[in-house]
Design a protein around this motif. Structure first.
Motif, short mmCIF file in Angstrom:
data_model
loop_
_atom_site.label_atom_id
_atom_site.label_comp_id
_atom_site.label_asym_id
_atom_site.label_seq_id
_atom_site.Cartn_x
_atom_site.Cartn_y
_atom_site.Cartn_z
N UNK A 525 0.83 -1.20 0.00
CA UNK A 525 0.00 0.00 0.00
C UNK A 525 0.87 1.25 0.00
N UNK A 526 1.91 1.24 0.83
CA UNK A 526 2.78 2.42 0.94
C UNK A 526 3.50 2.73 -0.35
N UNK A 527 3.88 1.69 -1.09
CA UNK A 527 4.66 1.88 -2.33
C UNK A 527 3.80 1.82 -3.58
N UNK A 528 2.46 1.79 -3.42
CA UNK A 528 1.55 1.63 -4.56
C UNK A 528 1.95 0.41 -5.39
N UNK A 543 12.35 1.20 -3.65
CA UNK A 543 11.12 1.84 -4.09
C UNK A 543 10.73 2.96 -3.11
N UNK A 544 10.14 4.02 -3.66
CA UNK A 544 9.65 5.12 -2.83
C UNK A 544 8.26 4.78 -2.32
N UNK A 545 7.98 5.19 -1.08
CA UNK A 545 6.67 4.93 -0.51
C UNK A 545 6.27 6.01 0.48
N UNK A 554 11.88 4.80 1.98
CA UNK A 554 12.52 4.07 0.88
C UNK A 554 12.55 2.60 1.27
N UNK A 555 11.95 1.75 0.45
CA UNK A 555 11.82 0.33 0.77
C UNK A 555 12.79 -0.47 -0.10
#
Length: 840
Positions: A525-528, A543-545, A554-555
């Motif tokens: 959800x956080x990173x779409x 990935x950005x979230x 940042x994940x």
């Protein structure tokens, strides 16, 4: 350069006070407002559905420049633009069927306005475009800059000028997708096409054309961008002017100096113009020249001479091979399996339109890399002209792709020595070219990564009488009898592994002091659904979230790590418990099945390497900012070495692992290679790990201390001060090794010559920069016992202590320099069980 035509334009402006005496009307006074309605004097509808409403127009009788509102198609939205239209002797816009308006510049491609929008040249000298709802869509931001009026020049340049006839603002400084004769494209500017002929938006445009230190380049906007065309020029550090290309009648010419030299550095021929002409970067990446010859014709495709149709990134779409006269096919392996079978891994998106590309039958997934392999495709090249790895052998190239789950293919082209060559590792696979080896004079191969349910046996054997096949056939009944107990054994092992995994997953929640644990759903959800990729490397992708509380993260998705084990958990616990303003904060983690995720705070300005290397940097950092970053990194390392419960040696300090927030505060990141040692240990034995060029000499003995971080820190500082990489083959041979240059300059007393020459602010503070070079030199002492501790470095930087005066400036260690040359683009680091970070 601009003086003559400005004087001419201003003279015209003085003459045109009597508006009605002139046929054309190229100027406008302050406090003038135009509404996008039929009431404008030159509102013309064309037979192709386009419409113009001109507010200023230059010249009469022929193709001439005008400026105003333009629309095409249904005309529900409009651009404020400069366009070429056909005019008669009375400066009326006429309607030849083949003379439709040609837009060469626009202000609001990404924000078109509606019927009734207002354009206002305000009393304060600002040109403002407002939509019908009153919202400001675009402005020149020239309020208070003494603007006297607006003028459209003969060249098609829209200009705001002051009382001295000097340019205050001009459209030529903001190119869109076109150049007109006389226009310059400067370094730092770029042409970006619209998405299509009917969609003016640029956010999803895939191509760009821009000038760099090395020449003229066309890029394809993948992640990261890939160059598909280049016209290079030899660099010369003595030139300080902005490099640029100018569209002249008969050429697109490259100049290094801003003042026009007598001869360009290179010229791309353009057909001599007999009438109106312009060039445009098209949505498909072609750079075409249009000319009026009773109708608008394409008279040249400037990139085609070098590329040919097949070398454009999307000639045949994704995952496809282009051959001959743009014949598009899906890849078929060069070598069959043991059954003489050539499996299908790609199918056409649309069999009736092969140029739309191919799709994977079984998509690649990073959590099943054990079922992936590279299939060979001979004599296949790729459009990207900037290799990811140079001077490597083919097996190194293939292995680099295998180790990187984001890599889609290993594309290799042999160099002149027939042993080594260039290696391309695309993370997105677009059009490949079926090359003729007799034409390119060198072998080229592509190894495309494909997904299997089970790995295949790739061989060229197809002999049914193979003794091995016969043996398999004879022993099949016996094998079947043995299969039953074997199956039971496999089930037993899998059950034990399942139990172990369950116990380890439960252990995650029981370890005290662990950072926050996120569920799979929370991170998706956080990173779409992991949509916005920030970067990637051999360990996975980042990935950005945005979390529910609104904070950015940042994940890191760590792939191929196997089962969770206690050493991994212990290290996560240790790193997760560290809190320091100059260390990247680990906010939490996620773990399910074989996937591991690390959640870090988001750093909006990315890594330091984006900001310090001449030619690559986004912005030239001032000396004050660089000095602050150096101090921040020193404080972070001092904390790791001396203030933690366990001493932590980072082992991979380099610009890519130093992140910057919105205020350019620096934080050390990526502890994937770090080593935790007890306080009573003075040194530790470990295998070589880290990045070539930043490795301390003592790595060759495998006995290391925290002083290896001090050495790497010294290299980073030196790169920041000089604005170049530690090893750079684009320079003359004696300048390849930064440490060799430092040693030579010290001996000759010319350290100031090393100061970043592309920064005026660094040159202004050159004496302070030289003092910082001495700090770096102290950190780079060959004997690690003579290097300072990081806490001592902090004291020196804060002015509490002085730099050691007796320094050894003999930095030459051929073993380490050779390792840097050979391994410059390799990842020397084995994947450890305690790996915490992803992409390096």
């Amino acid at each position: 350069m601009r003086g003559p035509w400005i004087c001419y334009c201003f003279s015209l402006f003085l003459i045109l006070n009597c508006y009605s005496t002139s046929a054309d009307y190229p100027t406008a006074n302050l406090s003038t407002t135009w509404a996008n309605t039929e009431s404008l004097p030159h509102s013309v509808n064309f037979t192709d559905g386009s419409r113009v409403r001109a507010i200023v127009l230059r010249g009469s009788f022929g193709p001439k420049f005008a400026c105003g509102f333009y629309c095409n198609g249904t005309c529900t939205s409009y651009l404020f633009s400069v366009f070429i239209v056909q005019t008669n002797s009375a400066s009326d816009i006429i309607l030849p069927d083949s003379g439709f308006p040609q837009v060469v510049w626009s202000a609001n491609r990404d924000h078109p306005v509606s019927y009734g929008a207002i354009l206002n040249l305000t009393a304060t000298g600002e040109l403002v475009l407002q939509d019908v709802d009153g919202s400001t869509v675009w402005t020149t931001n020239t309020t208070g800059k003494s603007v006297s009026g607006l003028n459209l020049t003969d060249d098609g340049n829209l200009v705001l000028f002051d009382i001295n006839s000097s340019v205050v603002w001009q459209s030529f400084d903001y190119p869109t997708d076109c150049l007109v004769p006389g226009q310059i494209l400067f370094q730092g500017q770029q042409l970006i096409p619209s998405v299509s002929s009917t969609n003016w938006m640029t956010q999803k445009a895939l191509f760009s054309l821009q000038v760099t230190d090395n020449g003229l380049f066309a890029y394809f906007g993948s992640n990261p961008p890939q160059a598909y065309y280049s016209r290079r020029v030899s660099g010369n550090d003595t030139f300080t002017g902005r490099r640029h290309v100018r569209f002249l009648n008969g050429s697109l010419s490259f100049f290094i100096l801003t003042a026009e030299p007598s001869d360009p550095d290179f010229m791309i021929p353009v057909p001599q113009a007999s009438s109106a002409q312009y060039m445009k970067l098209m949505p498909d990446g072609h750079l075409k020249v249009f000319e009026w010859q009773a109708r608008w014709l394409v008279v040249a495709d400037l990139l085609d001479t070098n590329l040919g149709e097949c070398n454009y990134p999307l000639s045949c779409g994704r995952n496809a091979i282009c051959s001959g006269n743009q014949q598009c096919t899906c890849p078929v392996p060069s070598s069959p399996t043991t059954d003489n079978f050539r499996p299908e891994f790609f199918r056409a998106v649309d069999n009736r339109q092969p140029n739309l590309g191919c799709s994977e039958i079984t998509p690649l997934t990073c959590n099943t890399t054990q079922h992936q392999t590279l299939f060979p495709f001979e004599n296949v090249t790729y459009f990207n002209i900037i290799a990811d790895m140079e001077k490597v052998d083919i097996e190194t190239c293939k292995q680099a792709c295998v180790n990187n789950c984001s890599c889609k293919a290993a594309i290799f082209q042999y160099g002149s020595d027939t042993l080594n060559g260039d290696c391309y590792l695309p993370s997105e696979l677009f059009t490949m070219t079926n090359a003729d080896p007799d034409v390119i004079h060198r072998n080229a191969s592509a190894f495309i990564k494909v997904q299997f349910i089970t790995p295949p046996d790739v061989t060229s054997s197809d002999d049914d009488s193979d003794p091995a096949r016969l043996a398999i056939f004879i022993t099949t009944p016996v094998s079947f009898l043995l299969f039953i107990p074997l199956l039971g054994f496999i089930i037993y092992i899998l059950d034990k592994r399942r139990q172990a995994t369950q116990m380890e997953e439960e252990f995650l929640g029981e370890v005290p002091g662990m950072p926050n644990r996120y569920t799979s759903e929370e991170l998706r959800t956080a990173t779409e659904n992991f949509n916005k990729k920030l970067g990637e490397g051999g360990f996975g992708a980042v990935f950005e979230g945005i979390l529910e509380d609104g904070s950015k993260i940042a994940v890191k998705c760590l792939e191929c790590l196997g089962q969770v084990n206690k050493s991994f958990l212990a290290e996560v616990q240790s790193i997760g418990s560290i809190h320091h303003v100059n260390l990247l904060t680990l906010r939490g983690f996620g773990a399910w099945k074989s996937q591991r995720f690390l959640v870090y705070e988001f750093m909006s300005n990315g890594s330091l390497d984006r900001w310090i290397y001449h030619g690559d940097r986004e912005h030239v950092l001032e000396w004050r900012c660089r000095k602050k970053i150096i101090l921040d990194v020193a404080k972070g390392l001092a904390y790791l070495h001396e203030d933690c419960r366990q001493k932590i040696i980072h082992l991979d300090i380099k610009p890519q692992n130093i992140l910057l927030d919105s205020d350019f505060n620096a934080k050390v990141s990526d502890f994937g290679l770090s080593k935790l040692i007890d306080r009573n240990q003075t040194q530790v034995m470990t295998t070589m790990r880290g990045t070539p060029g930043y490795l301390a000499p003592e790595w060759l003995s495998s006995v290391i201390t925290e002083k290896v971080d001090v050495y790497s820190f010294g290299i980073v500082v030196l790169e920041m001060l000089c604005g170049r990489k530690k090893f750079d083959t684009s320079l003359s041979e004696e300048g390849w090794h930064l440490l060799g240059v430092l040693q030579k300059c010290w001996e000759q007393g010319t350290l100031q010559d090393m100061v970043d020459k592309y920064s005026e602010d660094m040159q202004t503070h050159s004496s302070e920069v030289v003092e910082m070079m001495k700090v770096a030199s102290w950190c780079l002492q060959y004997d690690y016992t003579k290097r300072p501790s990081m806490s001592t470095v902090v004291k020196v930087l804060e002015g509490v202590m002085e730099v050691e005066s007796r320094l050894d400036y003999n930095f030459t260690d051929p073993r380490m320099q050779n390792a840097a040359v050979v391994e410059e683009e390799k990842d020397m680091t084995p994947l450890m069980a305690s790996v915490l970070s992803g992409p390096r």
